[in-house]
Design a protein around this motif. Structure first.
Motif, PDB file in Angstrom:
ATOM      1  N   GLY A  60       0.823  -1.207   0.000  1.00  0.00           N
ATOM      2  CA  GLY A  60       0.000   0.000   0.000  1.00  0.00           C
ATOM      3  C   GLY A  60       0.856   1.254   0.000  1.00  0.00           C
ATOM      4  O   GLY A  60       1.634   1.482   0.932  1.00  0.00           O
ATOM      5  N   LEU A  61       0.738   2.055  -1.046  1.00  0.00           N
ATOM      6  CA  LEU A  61       1.488   3.307  -1.150  1.00  0.00           C
ATOM      7  C   LEU A  61       0.654   4.421  -0.531  1.00  0.00           C
ATOM      8  O   LEU A  61      -0.487   4.651  -0.924  1.00  0.00           O
ATOM      9  N   ILE A  86      -7.137   8.684  -9.295  1.00  0.00           N
ATOM     10  CA  ILE A  86      -6.733   8.558 -10.697  1.00  0.00           C
ATOM     11  C   ILE A  86      -5.363   7.905 -10.814  1.00  0.00           C
ATOM     12  O   ILE A  86      -5.126   7.082 -11.715  1.00  0.00           O
ATOM     13  N   ALA A  87      -4.458   8.263  -9.904  1.00  0.00           N
ATOM     14  CA  ALA A  87      -3.087   7.743  -9.969  1.00  0.00           C
ATOM     15  C   ALA A  87      -2.958   6.314  -9.457  1.00  0.00           C
ATOM     16  O   ALA A  87      -1.862   5.752  -9.479  1.00  0.00           O
ATOM     17  N   GLY A  88      -4.066   5.742  -8.993  1.00  0.00           N
ATOM     18  CA  GLY A  88      -4.045   4.340  -8.612  1.00  0.00           C
ATOM     19  C   GLY A  88      -3.684   4.053  -7.171  1.00  0.00           C
ATOM     20  O   GLY A  88      -3.620   2.883  -6.774  1.00  0.00           O
ATOM     21  N   TYR A  89      -3.436   5.079  -6.369  1.00  0.00           N
ATOM     22  CA  TYR A  89      -3.147   4.840  -4.965  1.00  0.00           C
ATOM     23  C   TYR A  89      -4.379   4.268  -4.252  1.00  0.00           C
ATOM     24  O   TYR A  89      -4.265   3.432  -3.373  1.00  0.00           O
ATOM     25  N   GLY A  90      -5.554   4.789  -4.651  1.00  0.00           N
ATOM     26  CA  GLY A  90      -6.791   4.447  -3.959  1.00  0.00           C
ATOM     27  C   GLY A  90      -7.055   5.428  -2.844  1.00  0.00           C
ATOM     28  O   GLY A  90      -6.148   5.793  -2.091  1.00  0.00           O
ATOM     29  N   LYS A  91      -8.299   5.893  -2.730  1.00  0.00           N
ATOM     30  CA  LYS A  91      -8.591   6.945  -1.744  1.00  0.00           C
ATOM     31  C   LYS A  91      -8.371   6.480  -0.311  1.00  0.00           C
ATOM     32  O   LYS A  91      -8.117   7.293   0.580  1.00  0.00           O
ATOM     33  N   ASN A  92      -8.433   5.168  -0.069  1.00  0.00           N
ATOM     34  CA  ASN A  92      -8.198   4.671   1.291  1.00  0.00           C
ATOM     35  C   ASN A  92      -6.727   4.742   1.688  1.00  0.00           C
ATOM     36  O   ASN A  92      -6.388   4.547   2.859  1.00  0.00           O
ATOM     37  N   ASN A  93      -5.865   4.994   0.722  1.00  0.00           N
ATOM     38  CA  ASN A  93      -4.436   5.187   1.016  1.00  0.00           C
ATOM     39  C   ASN A  93      -4.067   6.665   1.101  1.00  0.00           C
ATOM     40  O   ASN A  93      -2.878   6.989   1.207  1.00  0.00           O
TER      41      ASN A  93
END
Length: 473
Positions: free
Chosen positions: A170-171, A189-196
């Motif tokens: 998880g980044l 959008i960048a693929g981190y995911g809002k939970n990260n």
């Protein structure tokens, strides 16, 4: 339309634009139309044959103008500004006529090299680090996305670009609870995911709690997660709070994290020597953005994005199909490698016009006037019975509410202030917006429109007071 008809119509259009600037104060600032009203007035089918400009302009006045919210009115005090100015509009005319697609140097050498120069000018005007290099993006949202993508690639040794996220832990990204919503959008959008995206607690003044940030990073490391980037803010959207950049920067250095600073609105104030103390923590920043299209009198869209490591930026975005290979590759800046978009407008032209037409001292005079007007209004509110300030006035935004002495219930006060905002905006004489501070419904009045004067602010305050006195409470 032939060239002679175009010549005649362009002269008429210039007169219409000048008339609009003269008359803008006579329009309702916030559009008074109802949802669907414009759509219902437009034909369902496109015209089969050519229509005259007289007919088109008549429908523009009849259908379109009632649905315009006049951001260029000096009584526009909502959100943050999206300012225009006379020299900027003239430059936009030329930009439209030239219709440059400045994706690489060879498609428009002037667009590339003028952008290079005006970004260097901005570093001088704002006292930004000499080691930074600038590029114009369309918006701060795009600039933030560029920062998060570059941070992602640096943290993974450019692995995600090639192989996707699958092997990565998880980044994590960190920002304050008051950071702009574009950070969350970019994280998705960048693929981190809002939970990260970890939203760090703020202090009473709305600035990020650096101690809470360091604890959150430590907790994530202990959990086997991978901290990547911290986003600090100069001038948060709700209250224009300033995060402690020096403390945050030191934490980023300690943990080797990318440090991005969002100064989309507040950054313009840094042109003033007396505001330059806010740049102290920028020496730690890896990337930085402010928007000339907000408070520097330059038409939307024009976002100034600066990076310390240009190689990291271009390595993140560069892709070289055969049709874009040129003999000048490596000798010049090909700005298509500096952000998400391949196609690029000639945005530097309007910035060049604005800086040259106003001059640096002229720009500073405008910004100082706005700061002075905000201080005057905040002092007036503090000395007016029944009103209170709800946040420090760090720039030209004033956050306040109506608080009748007889009412202590917070929910009732929220309802009263929401009613006050709606009634003031319904008059069409000014436009303000709101936020919530610690659950309190807060009126936001930002004084930053290009041609605003003291009498506009006085008139706005008078209307607010009179409207408040007539509320049924």
């Amino acid at each position: 339309m032939n060239i002679e008809e175009f010549r005649a119509e362009s002269h008429r259009m210039a007169d219409r634009i000048a008339d609009y600037f003269e008359l803008v104060s006579s329009y309702p600032v916030k559009s008074q139309v109802q949802p669907g009203e414009i759509l219902d007035a437009l034909p369902q089918q496109p015209p089969a044959v050519s229509e005259s400009m007289d007919s088109i302009m008549a429908d523009f006045e009849r259908i379109i103008m009632p649905g315009i919210t006049h951001w260029q009115s000096p009584s526009f005090f909502a959100y943050f500004p999206a300012n225009s100015s006379y020299p900027s509009v003239l430059a936009e005319m030329l930009t439209s006529a030239l219709a440059q697609q400045g994706m690489i140097w060879e498609t428009s050498p002037a667009a590339t090299e003028l952008e290079d120069r005006v970004m260097e000018w901005l570093k001088q005007i704002f006292g930004l680090p000499e080691t930074w290099t600038g590029v114009i993006q369309d918006t701060a949202s795009a600039s933030t996305l560029a920062a998060l993508l570059t941070a992602r690639e640096r943290a993974t040794d450019w692995n995600v670009n090639d192989n996707g996220f699958a092997p990565e832990p998880g980044l994590r990204i960190y920002c304050s609870l008051e950071t702009h919503s574009s950070i969350e959008k970019a994280a998705k959008i960048a693929g981190y995911g809002k939970n990260n995206l970890i939203k760090v607690a703020v202090k009473e003044d709305g600035s990020m709690d650096a101690g809470a940030l360091e604890k959150a990073i430590g907790d994530d490391l202990h959990a086997g997660l991978k901290p990547v980037c911290v986003v600090g803010t100069l001038g948060t959207t709700g209250t224009t709070a300033n995060d402690p950049l020096e403390e945050i920067g030191a934490i980023c250095q300690k943990f080797n994290l990318w440090f991005h600073v969002d100064a989309a609105y507040g950054g313009t104030a840094l042109m003033l020597p007396e505001m330059r103390h806010l740049t102290a923590g920028l020496k730690f920043a890896d990337s930085y953005v402010f928007n000339p299209h907000k408070w520097m009198f330059t038409n939307f869209d024009c976002s100034a994005y600066f990076v310390r490591d240009t190689e990291a930026l271009t390595r993140t975005f560069s892709i070289l199909p055969e049709y874009l290979r040129t003999a000048t590759r490596g000798q010049v800046k090909d700005y298509r490698d500096w952000g998400v978009a391949l196609g690029r407008r000639f945005r530097a032209l309007k910035l060049w016009f604005v800086i040259r037409s106003f001059g640096v001292e002229g720009l500073r005079e405008k910004v100082r006037k706005h700061l002075d007007l905000a201080r005057w209004l905040s002092e007036t509110i503090e000395n007016t019975e029944g009103f209170e300030l709800l946040a420090p006035v760090n720039y030209s935004l004033v956050c306040f509410r109506y608080r009748p002495e007889a009412i202590a219930d917070e929910e009732k006060l929220n309802q009263i202030n929401q009613q006050l905002l709606q009634k003031v905006n319904q008059t069409g004489r000014l436009y303000i917006t709101h936020t919530k501070i610690a659950g309190k419904y807060t009126l936001r009045l930002v004084i930053a429109q290009t041609y605003v004067e003291r009498h506009h602010v006085e008139a706005a305050w008078s209307l607010i007071r009179k409207t408040a006195s007539r509320l049924s409470i």
